[in-house]
Scaffold this motif. Sequence first.
Motif, PDB file in Angstrom:
ATOM      1  N   PRO A 179     -13.013  -0.786  -0.733  1.00 53.22           N
ATOM      2  CA  PRO A 179     -13.157   0.570  -0.192  1.00 53.22           C
ATOM      3  C   PRO A 179     -12.006   1.506  -0.556  1.00 53.22           C
ATOM      4  CG  PRO A 179     -13.660  -1.074   1.495  1.00 53.22           C
ATOM      5  CD  PRO A 179     -13.076  -1.810   0.323  1.00 53.22           C
ATOM      6  N   LYS A 180     -10.793   0.965  -0.679  1.00 53.12           N
ATOM      7  CA  LYS A 180      -9.624   1.794  -0.954  1.00 53.12           C
ATOM      8  C   LYS A 180      -9.241   1.811  -2.431  1.00 53.12           C
ATOM      9  CE  LYS A 180      -8.703   3.225   3.175  1.00 53.12           C
ATOM     10  NZ  LYS A 180      -8.764   4.665   3.488  1.00 53.12           N
ATOM     11  N   HIS A 181      -9.721   0.841  -3.169  1.00 56.75           N
ATOM     12  CA  HIS A 181      -9.362   0.724  -4.586  1.00 56.75           C
ATOM     13  C   HIS A 181     -10.640   0.527  -5.394  1.00 56.75           C
ATOM     14  CE1 HIS A 181      -5.084   0.294  -3.494  1.00 56.75           C
ATOM     15  NE2 HIS A 181      -5.528  -0.433  -2.492  1.00 56.75           N
ATOM     16  N   PRO A 182     -11.318   1.601  -5.730  1.00 57.92           N
ATOM     17  CA  PRO A 182     -12.611   1.485  -6.419  1.00 57.92           C
ATOM     18  C   PRO A 182     -12.522   0.811  -7.777  1.00 57.92           C
ATOM     19  CG  PRO A 182     -11.827   3.771  -6.403  1.00 57.92           C
ATOM     20  CD  PRO A 182     -10.950   3.012  -5.476  1.00 57.92           C
ATOM     21  N   ALA A 216       0.377   4.730  -3.911  1.00 62.34           N
ATOM     22  CA  ALA A 216       1.353   3.886  -3.218  1.00 62.34           C
ATOM     23  C   ALA A 216       1.006   3.759  -1.743  1.00 62.34           C
ATOM     24  CB  ALA A 216       2.754   4.472  -3.391  1.00 62.34           C
ATOM     25  N   GLN A 217       0.621   4.854  -1.111  1.00 65.58           N
ATOM     26  CA  GLN A 217       0.246   4.807   0.303  1.00 65.58           C
ATOM     27  C   GLN A 217      -0.915   3.842   0.529  1.00 65.58           C
ATOM     28  OE1 GLN A 217      -2.336   7.722   1.812  1.00 65.58           O
ATOM     29  NE2 GLN A 217      -1.287   7.976   3.788  1.00 65.58           N
ATOM     30  N   LEU A 218      -1.928   3.917  -0.323  1.00 65.85           N
ATOM     31  CA  LEU A 218      -3.087   3.028  -0.180  1.00 65.85           C
ATOM     32  C   LEU A 218      -2.723   1.586  -0.516  1.00 65.85           C
ATOM     33  CD1 LEU A 218      -5.869   5.267  -1.774  1.00 65.85           C
ATOM     34  CD2 LEU A 218      -5.387   4.909   0.659  1.00 65.85           C
ATOM     35  N   SER A 219      -1.934   1.402  -1.565  1.00 65.67           N
ATOM     36  CA  SER A 219      -1.555   0.062  -1.972  1.00 65.67           C
ATOM     37  C   SER A 219      -0.720  -0.636  -0.903  1.00 65.67           C
ATOM     38  CB  SER A 219      -0.766   0.117  -3.287  1.00 65.67           C
ATOM     39  OG  SER A 219      -0.335  -1.167  -3.682  1.00 65.67           O
ATOM     40  N   LEU A 266      -2.525   4.142 -13.173  1.00 66.09           N
ATOM     41  CA  LEU A 266      -3.129   4.851 -12.047  1.00 66.09           C
ATOM     42  C   LEU A 266      -4.610   4.514 -11.877  1.00 66.09           C
ATOM     43  CD1 LEU A 266      -1.479   8.380 -12.378  1.00 66.09           C
ATOM     44  CD2 LEU A 266      -1.247   6.807 -10.449  1.00 66.09           C
ATOM     45  N   ILE A 267      -5.292   4.182 -12.970  1.00 61.10           N
ATOM     46  CA  ILE A 267      -6.734   3.932 -12.871  1.00 61.10           C
ATOM     47  C   ILE A 267      -7.122   2.580 -13.457  1.00 61.10           C
ATOM     48  CG2 ILE A 267      -7.330   6.386 -12.922  1.00 61.10           C
ATOM     49  CD1 ILE A 267      -8.059   6.022 -15.879  1.00 61.10           C
ATOM     50  N   SER A 268      -6.166   1.649 -13.545  1.00 63.19           N
ATOM     51  CA  SER A 268      -6.445   0.350 -14.159  1.00 63.19           C
ATOM     52  C   SER A 268      -7.495  -0.406 -13.350  1.00 63.19           C
ATOM     53  CB  SER A 268      -5.158  -0.476 -14.252  1.00 63.19           C
ATOM     54  OG  SER A 268      -4.532  -0.572 -12.990  1.00 63.19           O
ATOM     55  N   ALA A 282      -2.814  -4.214 -11.792  1.00 63.71           N
ATOM     56  CA  ALA A 282      -3.963  -3.706 -11.047  1.00 63.71           C
ATOM     57  C   ALA A 282      -4.267  -4.596  -9.854  1.00 63.71           C
ATOM     58  CB  ALA A 282      -5.181  -3.612 -11.963  1.00 63.71           C
ATOM     59  N   LEU A 283      -4.208  -5.908 -10.044  1.00 63.95           N
ATOM     60  CA  LEU A 283      -4.443  -6.841  -8.942  1.00 63.95           C
ATOM     61  C   LEU A 283      -3.361  -6.703  -7.887  1.00 63.95           C
ATOM     62  CD1 LEU A 283      -5.930  -9.235  -7.664  1.00 63.95           C
ATOM     63  CD2 LEU A 283      -4.537 -10.757  -9.086  1.00 63.95           C
ATOM     64  N   LEU A 284      -2.107  -6.648  -8.321  1.00 59.96           N
ATOM     65  CA  LEU A 284      -0.996  -6.525  -7.378  1.00 59.96           C
ATOM     66  C   LEU A 284      -1.146  -5.299  -6.491  1.00 59.96           C
ATOM     67  CD1 LEU A 284       1.924  -7.139  -6.368  1.00 59.96           C
ATOM     68  CD2 LEU A 284       2.742  -5.790  -8.313  1.00 59.96           C
TER      69      LEU A 284
END
Length: 392
Positions: free
Chosen positions: A85-88, A273-276, A34-36, A215-217
Amino acid sequence: MADVFRGLNLLETLKESIESNKLADVKDAVEDLLISRINLAVVGDRGDEKAFFMNSLRGLGPGDEGAAPSPSPAAPEEVAGYPNPKHPDFRLWDLPPVPTTSPFEPEGYMDRVKFLRYNAVFMTFTETPQPNSVEVFLEARSLQRQTVYFILLAPVKDTEKSLEERRKASLDVLTSQGVAQPKVYLVTPLTLEKFDFPGLLEDMGKDLPEIRANALLLALPTLTATLVTQKKDAFKALVWAAASLSGGMSAIPVPLVASMVDSSIAVRILTKAQLSLCLDDESVERLARQRGIEPARLKGLRTCALSAEVTKGEVKNRLTAAEKDLATVSSKLLEMAMPRHARSASCSFAAMLQALNGAIDEMAVDAEKRSSFMPCEDECSYTLVVGIPDPN
């Protein structure tokens, strides 16, 4: 970081951890995923192609907030950071170009930019790699750093033939300087789904530790249907781990495990999941601007309520509905999903597995529709391309 991620198959290693009574590792693994964090560095001249590339990796256009500008305002020797912006937890670092001076000591450059602190480094160029950049690559390999990649950034105006000729010339340069089995990835900064970028991701997935590869994926934009599927599978592995903890298996006395995973954790998973999957309003509006489409048209493709907004109320409703529907869940499903000694898992496990997997499936369908929605030649009409194949 949880040792549970060191295996080659995320779901299988999670199952093995539960088989070995290592629920604490599974709990850590859920938090890790969740925070990788992942840090990628981009080396090369600070021109348009490099800026476009760094922006595309984050799903941004040149005019979007947080986009890397061109020309870069960074000082020639300065390292500039660009958060997502979406994945700090996903950060891109703009490294200055490798000096062309002679004599050159690669160790000095690497120390100055903290080369080894990054999880992966892209050595970018638009013509052929310059000799000192190759020296940096060779020094990194001598230090057992495998996640360094040569990337030929292709301007839009270039023909495929000229690009292949440039790639061949680049391979010759690398071979002449002693690079064994050289590889050059051809990437178009504005359309990453073309040429070699999917192959680059595949190679990075093998080279990076699994937690970093995941995390990259999860941080990349949904460029292709294949990426959507890979994201969906990664989230389902996370759901399985969370549901296993939620089961509160009495045979394995881990304090507070059952209470740790509840609707709040489910909300965290589905929000990520929504952001990803780039289903949130901001991501949809950004894509609409980039494609010249009315945002309402793309938003209208979202049929899953969680694609538009993840709320605790909606998640609780789905969990409650799944619990009521457990009579229809076959015992065979539980046998396949759970380790041998844990097949008496509580209804909590089955409810979370059913509810969240169903939500992930629905959101993935919305993501595929969103990514496949293309404007027709008639500017006033649009079409939905179902099952659009990946290039190459």
